[in-house]
Scaffold this motif. Structure first.
Motif, PDB file in Angstrom:
ATOM      1  N   LEU A  44       8.322  53.271  33.886  1.00 49.71           N
ATOM      2  CA  LEU A  44       9.463  54.019  33.364  1.00 49.71           C
ATOM      3  C   LEU A  44      10.122  54.859  34.451  1.00 49.71           C
ATOM      4  CD1 LEU A  44      11.055  54.837  30.807  1.00 49.71           C
ATOM      5  CD2 LEU A  44       9.386  56.670  30.506  1.00 49.71           C
ATOM      6  N   SER A  45       9.317  55.558  35.224  1.00 55.99           N
ATOM      7  CA  SER A  45       9.883  56.487  36.209  1.00 55.99           C
ATOM      8  C   SER A  45      10.304  55.805  37.499  1.00 55.99           C
ATOM      9  CB  SER A  45       8.882  57.605  36.515  1.00 55.99           C
ATOM     10  OG  SER A  45       7.760  57.104  37.199  1.00 55.99           O
ATOM     11  N   GLY A  46       9.809  54.612  37.737  1.00 56.52           N
ATOM     12  CA  GLY A  46      10.118  53.929  38.990  1.00 56.52           C
ATOM     13  C   GLY A  46      11.459  53.221  39.012  1.00 56.52           C
ATOM     14  N   THR A  47      12.117  53.108  37.883  1.00 55.74           N
ATOM     15  CA  THR A  47      13.363  52.352  37.828  1.00 55.74           C
ATOM     16  C   THR A  47      14.581  53.178  38.196  1.00 55.74           C
ATOM     17  OG1 THR A  47      13.784  52.861  35.515  1.00 55.74           O
ATOM     18  CG2 THR A  47      12.455  50.893  35.982  1.00 55.74           C
ATOM     19  N   GLY A  48      14.558  54.464  37.868  1.00 55.49           N
ATOM     20  CA  GLY A  48      15.721  55.305  38.099  1.00 55.49           C
ATOM     21  C   GLY A  48      16.847  55.032  37.121  1.00 55.49           C
TER      22      GLY A  48
END
Length: 157
Positions: A44-48
């Motif tokens: 979730l947090s790695g996509t931006g």
């Protein structure tokens, strides 16, 4: 849930500092930080950008080498929203990692209709004013869902 408007820094999306803050926030709420929850938060947090539960399910399945059902991801994302680790973008049925899990902000999402980019603003005064206006009408606001559709700066040029 009135928010605090004191200035402070937020960890960068996808950073180790954000992952540590998320783990700490979840544990502080009395919920176990599992390997699957970690993978979901990393995806979730790695996509931006805002992603669907199906996008997260595909990413996590690939990383773990086994199929992770979207229903399991939905349950984890609902937990993340309830514990302030993620925000739901209602109009897109998508989620974004909360880069300030220790803060009680109500995000105002700016959604570009051209490229799909989603940015957010933290305007505690506006959110508090909306809650007060709702209360004046006898309505108890659970959480504001504020989304503005338009065109981002990059797409305007």
């Amino acid at each position: 849930m009135p928010a605090s408007s004191a200035p402070h820094a937020h960890p960068a999306a996808g950073s180790a500092a954000l992952l540590a803050a998320a783990e700490q926030a979840l544990r502080a709420s009395g919920v176990q930080w599992t390997e699957l929850r970690q993978h979901v938060f990393e995806a979730l947090s790695g996509t931006g950008r805002a992603v669907s539960a199906y996008d997260v399910s595909d990413t996590v399945s690939e990383r773990m080498g086994r199929r992770i059902a979207a229903n399991s991801v939905y349950r984890i994302l609902d937990l993340f929203v309830a514990t302030n680790l993620a925000k739901r973008v209602e109009s897109r049925n998508a989620y974004v990692a909360n880069v300030h899990p220790a803060c009680a902000h109500d995000c105002i999402f700016l959604i570009c209709e051209t490229c799909g980019r989603i940015d957010h603003l933290d305007d505690d005064q506006l959110a508090d004013d909306l809650r007060a206006r709702a209360a004046a009408h006898g309505f108890v606001a659970k959480r504001p869902a504020l989304e503005l559709l338009g065109t981002c700066r990059a797409c305007q040029g």
